[in-house]
Enzyme design. Structure first.
Site, PDB file in Angstrom:
ATOM      1  N   CYS A 130       0.815  -1.224   0.000  1.00 14.87           N
ATOM      2  CA  CYS A 130       0.000   0.000   0.000  1.00 14.87           C
ATOM      3  C   CYS A 130       0.843   1.267   0.000  1.00 14.87           C
ATOM      4  CB  CYS A 130      -0.937   0.003   1.204  1.00 14.87           C
ATOM      5  SG  CYS A 130      -0.132  -0.392   2.772  1.00 14.87           S
ATOM      6  N   HIS A 254      -3.095   6.497   4.472  1.00 11.48           N
ATOM      7  CA  HIS A 254      -1.704   6.738   4.830  1.00 11.48           C
ATOM      8  C   HIS A 254      -1.271   8.134   4.395  1.00 11.48           C
ATOM      9  CE1 HIS A 254      -1.491   2.577   5.656  1.00 11.48           C
ATOM     10  NE2 HIS A 254      -0.779   2.132   4.647  1.00 11.48           N
TER      11      HIS A 254
END
Lengths: 350, 350
Positions: A130, A254
């Site tokens: 990711c 994130h």
């Protein structure tokens, strides 16, 4: 295949699996039949695809009979066990785990960057980590416009990257903290490790295991996956990469603070902004005068990567700082996996 | 001065002021009399110093009559108004605000790094910004042992850096989020700015105002204060510095991901570890095999800066990544201020 594809989602009940179902429903892929596969524990549950109920089945080798496309996110060991069985039965698999990422004959793909390597697949295509995917989407337009020689990244990674149970732990820890109770840490930093620490109202500079050279495996992935994605089959010189990965008490999306050396001492902030504005999958959110910059609460639920706070390094011509945010469960996992499947279909590779 | 000093704390009721009282009580400074000064709003409150009640008085120019040492943390405009009055009356002032930091004749001091500039004071000594102080304590031993040519830092800064009311806002936002209510943002990212965003379960890449070159003023401080502290009156070559400052949903203790180029291609992780282990004010917490690394929940309430995750940049000989954590209200503010006063007393400069 005019009537559509038979698609199987392996690990359908997890935080990423449930989002794969949503992303597949919203994709351009014609789905004739959807099979939802999971462990024995989850078999029998009913989930919904395009308004229709679908019963979850226990994954077995024969579950993949007649399947055209597999989207996998049930953990590395599950992928290692079942994907070769699916390939044997003629399926093409897009794997969101780290099981096959660094295999030389497995394409590691971020469609905005290296869709061109898809035809080389032998049945398995890997979805990158990711934190790597969003950095690639943010930096590829800059690499193409002005160049890219070096990356130094510090991550601010959300709890959901460790799964739904980890996200639940963040919430229960936070409530305990606010109630002046002791926090119960059983998952973070990493489930299989001997020691556990609270994440709520804290920072944990460990994601995945710490290795012999003191880098965490998450940091290792960012370094090596970046090179495989940006340098494989591309007319690019070497790119130096180093990373520090930190888990922060944020549920989803994130953040990354990225320093780059473009190698072009005449490169300007305006050039970088223009490159990002023109590129697919990435949105410029950079208006300092109006306090506009990427934030997790705004990025969550979106497929794009958001980039802002672009600044010239005042003492290194050609170097810049920037700040990127992206939904780790969508572009970082479910959407990038479904997007790869979309591109396989569009390229007639399945 | 055998009977001790008359000390005044300006801004005594704030998150930093109350900690200044505690740190002063635990210091080596002989205190004959303590005056607690604040705004009219806080006057009349009673606080405790070494078990004795002390009534807070409204700060006025004549409050500083007979005062030897002033510790100030009531905001830049308050320091600008009162500290020249205190100096006129013979006091030596240690100022935790940014009001005088960059004045050429005001020493900017982290005792572990540049105590030697204290004799140059003209009545005011400035305490650096919280995120600068901890970085100086972490990097000075490395600069002395192997050198320091370049710093690239990404911060993970705690809510309390914006004051007690900001910390309260983090907690109320977090409870609202857990109760599935809308979060009410009135302070973050910066009180005086037009737009406010929630910090709980979010990340805000703005600390202080954003300036014309797109850097935030917090980033500007880290760059320019570092140079003033490390290069002023020291036989050091220039050091390049760039910074990205991010507010994270942590109550107390900042984290910093720091990349450095030492300029010595033969420098090793072991040398850096040994330098930090031998230095004052900094504690090595770096045992990857046992998951030992700095965390805010462990650093809070301590005077030291904690350093770990030291790793060689695998592609740039002489460059390293490290992770530092320190209590922003103690070493970042109250303790460094009291520590400067301790050194002034020890050097007979007050």
């Amino acid at each position: 295949m005019s009537e559509g594809y038979t698609v199987a989602i392996l690990g359908a009940t997890g935080a990423v699996g449930t989002r794969m179902i949503q992303q597949l429903a919203a994709s351009t892929i014609p789905v004739a039949k959807l099979k939802l596969l999971a462990s024995q524990r989850s078999a029998g549950k009913t989930l919904t695809f395009k308004g229709q109920p679908v019963t979850v089945e226990e994954a077995k080798p024969e579950s993949f009979d007649g399947v055209d496309i597999v989207l996998a996110s049930a953990g590395g060991s599950v992928s290692k066990k079942f994907l070769p069985e699916a390939v044997k039965r003629g399926a093409v698999c897009v794997d969101n785990t780290s099981a096959f990422r660094m295999e030389p004959d497995v394409p590691l793909v971020v469609p905005e960057v290296n869709e061109n390597v898809l035809p080389r697949h032998h049945g398995i295509i890997a979805n990158p980590n990711c934190s790597t995917i969003m950095m690639m989407v943010a930096l590829e337009p800059i690499r193409q416009a002005v160049g890219l020689k070096q990356i130094i990244v510090s991550t601010y990674q959300a709890a959901s990257g460790a799964g739904q149970s980890a996200l639940n732990e963040l919430y229960s820890e936070a409530q305990d903290y606010l109630d002046h109770k002791d926090m119960q840490a059983e998952i973070f930093p990493t489930k299989g490790e001997p020691k556990h620490y609270p994440l709520a109202f804290n920072l944990l500079p460990q994601i995945d295991v710490l290795e012999d050279n003191y880098y965490s495996h998450e940091e290792w992935k960012m370094i090596h996956e970046t090179k495989k994605i940006m340098l494989d089959d591309m007319d690019a010189p070497d790119i130096k990469v180093t990373a520090t990965c930190v888990r922060v008490p944020v549920p989803i999306s994130h953040g990354e603070s990225i320093w780059i050396d473009t190698g072009d001492p005449d490169a300007t902030v305006d050039e970088l902004r223009a490159a990002i504005e023109a590129a697919p999958g990435v949105v410029l959110q950079d208006d300092p005068a109006h306090q506009v910059y990427p934030q997790p609460i705004n990025a969550t639920g979106k497929r794009e990567t958001f980039v802002g706070r672009i600044r010239a390094d005042l003492e290194n011509p050609g170097a810049f700082n920037l700040w990127a945010v992206s939904d780790n469960l969508l572009k970082g996992a479910a959407w990038n996996t479904v997007q790869i499947a979309e591109r396989l279909v569009a390229q007639k590779l399945v």
